[in-house]
Write an enzyme that holds these catalytic residues in place. Structure first.
Site, short mmCIF file in Angstrom:
data_model
loop_
_atom_site.label_atom_id
_atom_site.label_comp_id
_atom_site.label_asym_id
_atom_site.label_seq_id
_atom_site.Cartn_x
_atom_site.Cartn_y
_atom_site.Cartn_z
N LYS A 99 -36.90 0.51 -26.49
CA LYS A 99 -37.84 1.34 -25.76
C LYS A 99 -37.06 2.09 -24.69
CE LYS A 99 -42.25 1.00 -23.22
NZ LYS A 99 -43.28 0.09 -22.69
N SER A 174 -48.10 1.11 -24.07
CA SER A 174 -47.16 2.19 -23.92
C SER A 174 -45.97 2.11 -24.87
CB SER A 174 -46.63 2.22 -22.49
OG SER A 174 -45.87 1.06 -22.21
N SER A 198 -48.89 -3.51 -23.15
CA SER A 198 -48.07 -2.45 -23.76
C SER A 198 -47.18 -2.89 -24.91
CB SER A 198 -47.21 -1.77 -22.70
OG SER A 198 -47.99 -0.89 -21.93
#
Lengths: 507, 95
Positions: A99, A174, A198
């Site tokens: 990420k 997210s 997330s």
């Protein structure tokens, strides 16, 4: 399957694909690890195959912000050499994606924001260092909601991520880029972070497995901070077994993170096969009430029936303060974000406005231009909540509610081993559907947020489909019981195949 | 609690965030809606409840007060918007 040992120095083995009944990208990390160990393919070949998939499919998905092809191939060759020396571990040579919230030395680390569009990190996050040390290969950096603030991966400066199951829907957020990449088989595993859901919510919406560990289990050093008392990094992969392998490398004490917990890291794969006989699963009645899609509820109930067949017992429990989790979160997270994001001032790194007329202008315009609307909203809410005269009514009150929520969980764990329920009240929603309506968007995390407030570990695994979109089941366990969560998910994955389904367009 | 445009402008100043005038009404609307959501906290009786700042109720660990990081000024300044002679440049503060 017959095996042909592949010399790493020899020409590419002409048999390596035809011998193999499952395509490389369809294999789990555990299967790929076995394939590398058996010499069926090299890490370089494997990495090349995944890089090729990213190049081919990413334009449809926008799951990656940055592809690091050259360093990936160099890491893969180093992993192959390490294997030849007999020093390979289970992740050596396995390609993964990070990420874009994890700092990666020499590689842009944008956090999905214009603010950090040109930020080349001078150092690695501890999680990145640890996965590098395990020999994992970084394919690239995945797209995400700006500064991890969002539930749909639509707030990214780099544009929204699409869900591989239906390109018109969101992948959740997210960590939506990581979830979409794993679901579309562009990477066998990825890192994510979870402040209010997330990791779990995008895992649910993309039909993969994702684990948010206990707060303090995984180092936050080099993981760009959003809400520091809630943020936690964790693995995202197709199976619980793969998450166990990744977590084993990611977890551990880090003196550079003052909230890191000094506690030995168990072998998370050791307990995977433990039978579920006598396991007590608590179903909070508050997680099955108003707001939950009926078909999602039905899918979760079907999964619970499967668990009963595996020997588990399900009992109704109550978490009476559940409805206070979202209100408390939207004080605590913005308050901490307004403080954390104060560091972006246009002076030392990050975006700076053109021709500032004075220092105040430099600060306000650099920040105003660098941050998107959702980040701006949360900074403003946090600034307000912490401003003179409002602290007791907002931040203190929210911290007291946090205690009530945590106490609810502790009472529940006196009766049950794990808690289960839907990960999210709906399957993936349509792109653009909620982006202008923050409150509706926030409700997507209604079942995940309380877990962060309490600092507990939580896992989402795929348990079926509604309208051809994946449904996630969430399990919550007591502190440091990640091994139990992984065991509970793994046993289910031994008797079901939801986690093996691949979106048709990416098969 | 509802916030008007003037209050939003004041909060934006405190946060050192420039917001375009035309965007202020939308922020006022959204922020008011968020504060309305947050106001649901008031339904909870929290008398005597100890606030929870850390999920594991742990105290912040301290480390010895010794130099532990190497000098990386050159690496850090390489990513700065404007530097000169090892210093970060900002607009003139004192006339």
């Amino acid at each position: 399957m017959s095996l042909v040992p592949l010399s790493l120095t020899a020409e590419k083995n002409p048999w390596s694909t035809s011998l193999d009944s499952i395509a490389m990208h369809e294999k789990t990390i555990a299967q790929l690890s076995a394939g590398l160990a058996a010499g069926e393919f090299s890490s370089e070949e494997l990495t090349d195959a995944f890089l090729e998939r990213v190049r081919r499919y990413n334009p449809q998905l926008n799951a990656f912000i940055t592809l690091t092809a050259e360093t990936a191939l160099a890491q893969a060759r180093a992993a192959d050499e390490r294997r030849q020396r007999g020093e390979a571990g289970p992740l050596t040579g396995i390609p993964i994606a990070h990420k874009d919230i994890f700092c990666t030395e020499g590689v842009r680390t944008s956090c999905g924001s214009r603010m950090l569009d040109r930020f080349i990190s001078p150092y690695n996050a501890t999680v990145v260092d640890k996965l590098n040390a395990a020999g994992a290969v970084m394919l690239g950096k995945t797209n995400m909601d700006e500064f991890a603030m969002g539930s749909s991966s639509e707030t990214s400066f780099y544009g929204p991520v699409c869900n591989p199951w239906d390109l018109d829907t969101v992948p959740g957020g997210s960590s939506g880029g990581s979830a979409a990449a794993v679901a579309a088989r562009l990477a066998p595993g990825a890192t994510g972070t979870d402040t209010g859901g997330s990791i779990r919510q995008p895992a649910a919406m993309c039909g993969i497995t994702g684990l948010k560990p206990t707060y303090g289990r995984v180092s936050r050093w080099g993981m760009i901070a959003y809400a520091s008392s809630l943020d936690q990094g964790g693995p995202m992969a197709r199976t619980a077994e793969d998450c166990a392998l990744l977590l084993g490398a990611m977890a551990g004490f880090d003196p550079r993170d003052s909230t890191s917990v000094d506690r030995p890291v168990p072998d998370y794969t050791a307990q995977l096969d433990r039978p579920l006989n006598g396991l007590k699963i608590g179903l909070p009645k508050e997680y099955f009430g108003e707001g939950l899609d009926g078909a999602v509820a039905q899918t979760v109930e079907t999964a619970m029936a499967e668990y009963r067949k595996l020997g588990a017992e399900t009992v109704e429990i109550s978490l009476p303060n559940s409805q206070l989790a979202i209100p408390a979160y939207y004080v605590i997270a913005p308050a901490e974000c307004s403080s954390n994001l104060a560091r972006f001032d246009g002076v030392r790194y990050g975006h700076r406005c053109e021709n500032p007329k004075d220092l105040l202008d430099l600060y306000t315009r650099s920040r105003g231009e660098g941050f998107g609307p959702e980040v701006t909203r949360r900074i403003l809410v946090g600034t307000f909540a912490l401003s003179a005269g409002y602290y007791d009514a907002y931040y203190l009150k929210a911290q007291q509610i946090r205690r009530l929520i945590s106490d609810d969980f502790q009472r529940a764990f006196e009766q049950v081993d794990v808690i289960a329920g839907p990960t999210s009240p709906t399957v993936a929603f349509r792109l653009g559907e909620k982006v202008d309506d923050p409150i509706t968007m926030y409700l997507s995390d209604i079942y995940t947020i309380a877990v962060n407030l309490a600092g507990l570990p939580g896992l989402s695994l795929p348990v079926g489909f509604v309208s051809e979109l994946p449904v996630g089941l969430q399990f919550i366990a007591n502190y440091f019981a990640e091994d139990r969560l992984l065991n509970v998910a793994h046993r289910y994955q031994q008797v079901t195949d939801w986690h093996l389904r691949t979106p048709l367009a990416f098969a | 609690m509802s916030l008007g445009p003037a209050e939003v402008a004041k909060i934006a100043y405190l946060a050192r965030l420039a917001i375009r005038d035309e965007d202020v009404p939308a922020y006022a609307r959204n922020l008011s809606a968020i504060l309305e959501l947050v106001a649901q906290m008031n339904a909870a009786d929290t008398t005597g409840v100890t606030p929870m700042a850390h999920p594991l109720d742990m105290a912040q660990r301290l480390r010895p007060d010794t130099v532990s990081e190497p000098d990386q000024r050159a690496a850090f300044q390489a990513i700065a918007p404007r530097v000169e002679a090892g210093l970060y440049l900002v607009p003139k503060v004192i006339e």
